[in-house]
Design a protein around this motif. Structure first.
Motif, PDB file in Angstrom:
ATOM      1  N   LEU A   1       0.832  -1.204   0.000  1.00 49.82           N
ATOM      2  CA  LEU A   1       0.000   0.000   0.000  1.00 49.82           C
ATOM      3  C   LEU A   1       0.870   1.259   0.000  1.00 49.82           C
ATOM      4  O   LEU A   1       0.578   2.234  -0.699  1.00 49.82           O
TER       5      LEU A   1
ATOM      6  N   GLY B   1      -7.493   1.647  -6.365  1.00 50.51           N
ATOM      7  CA  GLY B   1      -8.061   1.457  -5.043  1.00 50.51           C
ATOM      8  C   GLY B   1      -8.130   2.679  -4.172  1.00 50.51           C
ATOM      9  O   GLY B   1      -8.610   2.605  -3.033  1.00 50.51           O
TER      10      GLY B   1
ATOM     11  N   THR C   1      -9.468   3.977  -0.609  1.00 41.23           N
ATOM     12  CA  THR C   1      -9.562   2.876   0.358  1.00 41.23           C
ATOM     13  C   THR C   1      -8.188   2.357   0.762  1.00 41.23           C
ATOM     14  O   THR C   1      -7.911   2.135   1.949  1.00 41.23           O
ATOM     15  N   THR C   2      -7.318   2.163  -0.231  1.00 37.21           N
ATOM     16  CA  THR C   2      -5.995   1.586   0.053  1.00 37.21           C
ATOM     17  C   THR C   2      -5.168   2.506   0.946  1.00 37.21           C
ATOM     18  O   THR C   2      -4.488   2.050   1.870  1.00 37.21           O
ATOM     19  N   THR C   3      -5.219   3.803   0.686  1.00 38.88           N
ATOM     20  CA  THR C   3      -4.427   4.749   1.479  1.00 38.88           C
ATOM     21  C   THR C   3      -4.964   4.855   2.899  1.00 38.88           C
ATOM     22  O   THR C   3      -4.186   4.901   3.870  1.00 38.88           O
TER      23      THR C   3
END
Length: 453
Positions: free
Chosen positions: A62, A399, A402-404
């Motif tokens: 990520l 993503g 959401t990913t961060t």
């Protein structure tokens, strides 16, 4: 924010290739954290250490996405310090630069302490202080040459390290197929997670330390020949190599040797050496100890490079004494390099006074800087994306957001876990006062006269 701030970049030579950039990151990330730190992770989690490293790899993946996006847009030696100053607040940039620099300086101490531990196998009666001085001097000289020489040597170090791990994997697989007759007790459901989820999550702290230095790609981008191409290629190749080598290697170790025997020694010892000893192959432990030594030297080499560049950019940003922003004719920030050896000096003192405790103490203290930095990188990326919509980016990952947000949440959880893990209690006890002191010192940087490179 300009791609190459002239007051901070001027004088650095863009001579690093994409292959060297990837190897710099691997050189820093595959070192003591895997070869020696995994012993402490196994003590915390047992065989479930595989899950711990899997979680660590997820957080790293990520983070790499955030770094790649911002590095392609802003390939500067100041990297996440510059970005945090621009997209969050100048104080945050100041804090993250100094916290990271201090963390890697202490990490240098862990690597050189590990060197003293490895040399003990061959020379048990020789004081570790001697090895600290010899190897540290050699690596400082290497970094004082020029960035091309550093890149070439680091490429060689990392290549040897990867080849040795590959050989270990082949040997371990052969042993597993031809000599191993047990029913893999470490993987039995009743044995896999002996300390529950709490132990597994505690070991994530060690796993994260193992992956720290992956952010070196962002800093080294300031001296890359073709930043966009170099960063994107390094992003993909580095993550694959790290995940493969870490997870496959640990899985193989746990398939070959009962996990209790890996932590049974009174003195810190690499699980790799323990496996080699269990094979009863003549001279195998000593031979693999050479690999461990190369790995530690490789990580030290990368860390010296990174700390010197970070302190150099602090000086160019008028947040450190001006003399630290000076370069040699070869484009090396020599004063910043020499000051960044403070961690080695501290390691030398601790190894002389507490040879059996020096590594763990430096390990815990070194964790704060990178953990805080990773958390800020995630927050910076959220602010960065507000200014740069996906359609405008030269390189982007999928993503978001959401990913961060997931990465930031996991990193905050890891930081808040440290007081509850005995080995990591010094982490916040050191880190919080450090941030408070830096916050008090920050106003002084506003009175510093401009620095002319």
């Amino acid at each position: 924010m300009p791609s190459h701030p002239p007051d901070q970049q001027q004088g650095l030579h863009r001579t690093l290739s994409s292959a060297q950039l990837a190897m710099i990151a691997i050189g820093g990330a595959i070192g003591t954290g895997l070869f020696l730190g995994s012993r402490f992770a196994i003590a915390l989690a047992g065989p479930a250490v595989l899950l711990s490293y899997l979680i660590g790899a997820l957080i790293t993946l990520l983070l790499m996405g955030c770094l790649a996006e911002m590095s392609v847009t802003h390939p500067t030696a100041g990297s996440f310090g510059d970005w945090a100053s621009t997209y969050l607040h100048p104080l945050i940039g100041f804090l993250v630069r100094y916290a990271y620099w201090a963390g890697v300086v202490f990490a240098l101490g862990t690597e050189v302490s590990a060197v003293a531990i490895y040399m003990r196998l061959w020379f048990p009666t020789v004081p570790g202080l001697l090895w600290v001085v010899i190897f540290a001097t050699a690596l400082v000289l290497v970094n004082a040459l020029n960035v091309r020489a550093f890149g070439s040597i680091e490429y060689l170090f990392s290549a040897l390290k990867l080849l040795a791990i590959a050989a270990f994997l082949l040997l371990g697989t052969w042993l597993l197929l031809h000599l191993h007759t047990a029913s893999f007790p470490n993987y039995h459901p009743a044995n896999f997670q002996p300390f529950g989820f709490r132990g597994t999550w505690s070991a994530v702290l060690v796993a994260l330390f193992s992956f720290f230095s992956i952010e070196m790609i962002a800093i080294a981008a300031g001296e890359a020949q073709d930043p966009k191409r170099a960063i994107t290629r390094a992003f993909h190749s580095t993550m694959f190599r790290l995940a493969f080598f870490y997870l496959f290697t640990l899985a193989l170790i746990l398939a070959l040797v009962p996990w209790q025997s890996l932590i049974a020694s009174d003195h810190p010892e690499s699980p790799f050496v323990a496996v080699m000893r269990a094979t009863h192959i003549p001279h195998a432990p000593a031979l693999f100890n050479v690999v461990l030594l190369i790995a530690a030297l490789s990580a030290m080499n990368s860390q010296l490079y990174i700390t010197s560049r970070m302190l150099f950019t602090l000086a160019r940003a008028r947040q450190a004494p001006a003399f630290l922003g000076r370069l040699t004719k070869q484009g090396v920030p020599l004063p910043a390099l020499l000051v960044s050896t403070l961690g080695i000096a501290l390691a030398a003192i601790l190894n002389a006074l507490y040879p059996d405790r020096a590594f763990l103490l430096l390990f815990a203290v070194a964790c704060f800087g990178p953990m805080f930095t990773w958390f800020i990188i995630f927050l910076t990326h959220l602010a960065f994306r507000k200014k740069h919509p996906a359609a405008t980016l030269l390189f982007r990952t999928r993503g978001f957001p959401t990913t961060t947000i997931l990465g930031a949440t996991l990193m905050l959880a890891a930081l808040l876990t440290t007081p509850f893990v005995p080995a990591f209690r010094p982490t916040l006890l050191y880190g919080i006062p450090l941030l408070a002191l830096l916050t008090l010192l920050y106003p002084l940087t506003k009175r510093t006269p401009p620095h002319t490179p």
